[in-house]
Enzyme design. Structure first.
Site, mmCIF file in Angstrom:
data_model
loop_
_atom_site.group_PDB
_atom_site.id
_atom_site.type_symbol
_atom_site.label_atom_id
_atom_site.label_comp_id
_atom_site.label_asym_id
_atom_site.label_seq_id
_atom_site.Cartn_x
_atom_site.Cartn_y
_atom_site.Cartn_z
ATOM 1 N N PHE A 70 2.391 7.472 2.953
ATOM 2 C CA PHE A 70 3.101 6.194 2.883
ATOM 3 C C PHE A 70 4.095 6.197 1.728
ATOM 4 O O PHE A 70 3.776 6.629 0.619
ATOM 5 C CB PHE A 70 2.120 5.038 2.644
ATOM 6 C CG PHE A 70 1.232 4.721 3.800
ATOM 7 C CD1 PHE A 70 1.639 3.840 4.792
ATOM 8 C CD2 PHE A 70 -0.024 5.291 3.894
ATOM 9 C CE1 PHE A 70 0.808 3.538 5.852
ATOM 10 C CE2 PHE A 70 -0.865 4.989 4.953
ATOM 11 C CZ PHE A 70 -0.443 4.117 5.942
ATOM 12 N N ASP A 71 5.295 5.700 1.986
ATOM 13 C CA ASP A 71 6.166 5.283 0.899
ATOM 14 C C ASP A 71 5.633 3.934 0.419
ATOM 15 O O ASP A 71 4.963 3.227 1.182
ATOM 16 C CB ASP A 71 7.607 5.149 1.416
ATOM 17 C CG ASP A 71 8.528 4.557 0.372
ATOM 18 O OD1 ASP A 71 8.543 5.061 -0.756
ATOM 19 O OD2 ASP A 71 9.216 3.568 0.698
#
Length: 625
Positions: free
Chosen positions: A313-314
């Site tokens: 995930f960013d």
């Protein structure tokens, strides 16, 4: 222009295929019921429209690459059926195979990369200073060591170091950070990032293909090279199918002496249901995903998603909203209560163009829309903050440097309190009134409400969530702990994110990347499956991804993962059924019970059952909804 023409040609080709299939369906119906008599069998229309392209493709594949696919066996069955006069059987087999080919084209067509949109971010010109005067030149002509001037609102043309001036730089393109970063003399700046306030001069250090934005383009272009296209199961096994079919047909003819039995074997060996098994399930799953806010841009993405073991995930804009919010207001002076500190801050910032200032005003108005006080003598100081006259008091709202430059004393006790917030990745705005510190505001990027529940659901699917972010370690660790993510990698530039994805892939882990910004585009390309936040995300991130989350509701992500696994189960059931049906049909064909027409109809029935089973995916719901 060329891309638009290619899209029109592709659309035209699809329409032509659909028209051919519709005409062939009508012709086969006329062949069965014989409403209107012709000098030839109506099935010949289906043979010519649907069968000839299959035969030509098989011949070209064999001659040019000796590539044996399912169409080789289909061609043999078509020719043999025509040879013995079973025209309907030939037309029916060709018709079914073309339907399968059309479905595959519609579901696994590759989406074009959005490189051209990334190129648009590249600054086209630069202001080179020669003898105190600025001359506009093409950005590609800037040389290392050139002195450049960048005005407010302009994109920085090349990488360099600030020599004079102070400003705030929006670095979201490169790092994904939600807040602008203050820069002063000696700080490095990257090409493609945006100068928010204040003119400054810089010395070019990296130009041309070595600049940050050009490296980003190169990363996106190269990262997609290793992503293989899924090959249909029928084509994967085509060589064995063709050999076994020919051997079985030849032995049956040799033993029985009946050519019709041999032709029937070729017909029933045609993998009609097997060809339909995968694309029909994928189409149904894509329809289900669309209802839950996912735009599946590449047909084989769900097939790859079912194998995912790592989801990277960013942070900003993905697990968080990507917009700073006032999360705390503190008073450090008994003469000013917290409410007054907040009011002075919002009133002073009401004319500010800085994202932090706008955030303060927005959050304040949500609480007390009409409580902002009139401000006079407003002044914005790039890299420092703002000042204004409110209720005849000079109010300062800005960073620590602004306070120190105006001789505003900040006690050690206040520093300790502020540091506790900064360690968590928050930003602090000090508020001073009449040369005295009144208090401070804390702004943070708030976590999406559904993030923690989503992460817990992903873990139940035996998938490990990982955080890859450009933010510093304190901010990343704080967010990760609140969400429930154990594995965190902070301070990641685009190249670093690629390295971590390659690290997991080298461990034979299938990786899914979820991001929203331009800086995530290379990672979305390199990962086995890329998912972009379509609502808040950049166009470039969406173009680079396999799947776009249209409404940014990441709570639906566990359903998508479960759906991909369910789709693969459906595909396996379809394949098992189609192979079992083929096996039964072959036995009946060898024994002479089936003729070519009945064998073709039996395949037709199997294809219908496969389609119905796949259609059940349209309304399937996971336990996470």
């Amino acid at each position: 222009m060329i891309e638009k023409l290619e899209n029109l040609l592709e659309l035209g080709g699809t329409k032509k295929d659909i028209a051919m299939i519709c005409i062939s369906a009508a012709a086969l119906s006329m062949s069965v019921f014989d409403f209107i008599s012709l000098p030839f069998d109506w099935a010949w229309i289906a043979i010519v429209l649907c069968g000839v392209p299959i035969i030509l493709e098989a011949i070209i594949g064999l001659v040019t690459e000796f590539d044996i696919k399912a169409d080789v066996l289909v061609s043999l069955a078509l020719i043999a059926s025509v040879f013995i006069g079973e025209h309907f059987a030939a037309g029916e087999v060709a018709f079914i195979m073309q339907i399968g080919a059309l479905l595959e084209d519609l579901t696994v067509a590759r989406a074009r990369a959005g490189i051209e949109k990334l190129v648009h971010l590249t600054p086209q010109t630069a202001r080179v200073m020669n003898g105190g005067e600025g001359h506009i030149v093409p950005a590609e002509k800037v040389q290392i060591g050139d002195l450049l001037r960048v005005l407010p609102g302009e994109s920085i043309p090349v990488d360099g170091v600030i020599t004079t001036g102070e400003t705030s730089i929006n670095q979201a393109v490169m790092t994904g950070e939600s807040l602008p970063v203050d820069k002063t003399v000696g700080d490095e700046v990257s090409s493609g990032t945006v100068n928010q306030f204040g003119a400054f001069e810089m010395k070019a250090t990296k130009v041309g293909q070595d600049s940050s934005i050009q490296r980003m383009i190169q990363l996106v272009q190269s990262a997609d090279a290793g992503k293989a296209k899924i090959v249909g199961i029928a084509d994967r096994w085509a060589t064995w199918i063709v050999v076994i079919a020919l051997l079985a047909a030849f032995l049956t003819w040799l033993i029985s002496g009946e050519i019709i039995r041999a032709v029937t074997i070729l017909v029933v060996f045609c993998p009609c249901a097997m060809v339909l098994a995968t694309p029909t399930a994928i189409m149904a799953a894509i329809g289900n995903a669309t209802k839950h806010g996912f735009l599946v841009r590449k047909g084989d993405a769900l097939e790859r998603l079912a194998e995912v073991k790592i989801i990277a995930f960013d942070k900003t804009g993905t697990l968080t909203y990507g917009k700073p919010q006032v999360t705390a207001v503190k008073s450090v002076n008994p003469d000013y209560k917290e409410e007054m500190v907040y009011t002075y801050a919002a009133s002073a910032e009401q004319f500010s163009e800085h994202p932090l200032g706008k955030a303060v005003v927005h959050c304040f108005k949500q609480m007390k829309e009409d409580a902002i006080l009139p401000a006079e003598q407003f002044q914005m100081l790039p890299g420092r903050g703002v000042s204004a006259l409110i209720e005849k008091k000079k109010i300062l709202a800005g960073n620590k440097e602004m306070m120190l430059e105006n001789s505003i004393e900040i006690s050690d006790e206040v520093y300790v309190g502020v540091e506790s917030y900064i360690c968590k990745g928050s930003t602090v705005i000090y508020i001073a009134a009449e040369k005295c510190l009144a208090g401070y505001l804390v702004l943070s990027d708030t976590i999406r409400e559904e993030s923690s529940r989503m992460a817990a659901a992903i873990k139940k699917l035996s998938i490990c969530p990982v955080l890859l972010t450009g933010d510093h370690e304190n901010a990343a660790d704080t967010i990760a702990k609140k969400i429930g993510i154990e594995e965190v990698h902070a301070n990641c530039m685009p190249e670093d994110k690629l390295k971590w994805i390659e690290f997991y892939q080298n461990k034979n882990e299938t990786v899914c990347m979820i991001g929203d910004g331009v800086n995530d585009a290379p990672s979305l390309k390199l990962s086995n499956v890329g998912i972009a936040m379509g609502g808040v995300g950049s166009d470039i991130a969406v173009e680079a991804a396999d799947i776009a989350l249209v409404d940014d509701e990441i709570k639906e992500l566990p359903h998508l993962l479960a759906l991909s696994k369910r789709m693969m189960t459906t595909i396996k059931c379809n394949l098992g059924f189609s192979m079992g049906l083929n096996f039964l049909a072959i036995i009946l064909a060898i024994s002479g019970i089936l003729n070519p027409v009945v064998g073709a109809l039996m395949h037709n029935m199997g294809s219908v059952i496969v389609i119905v089973n796949s259609a059940l995916l349209l309304k399937w719901k996971s336990c996470f909804l």
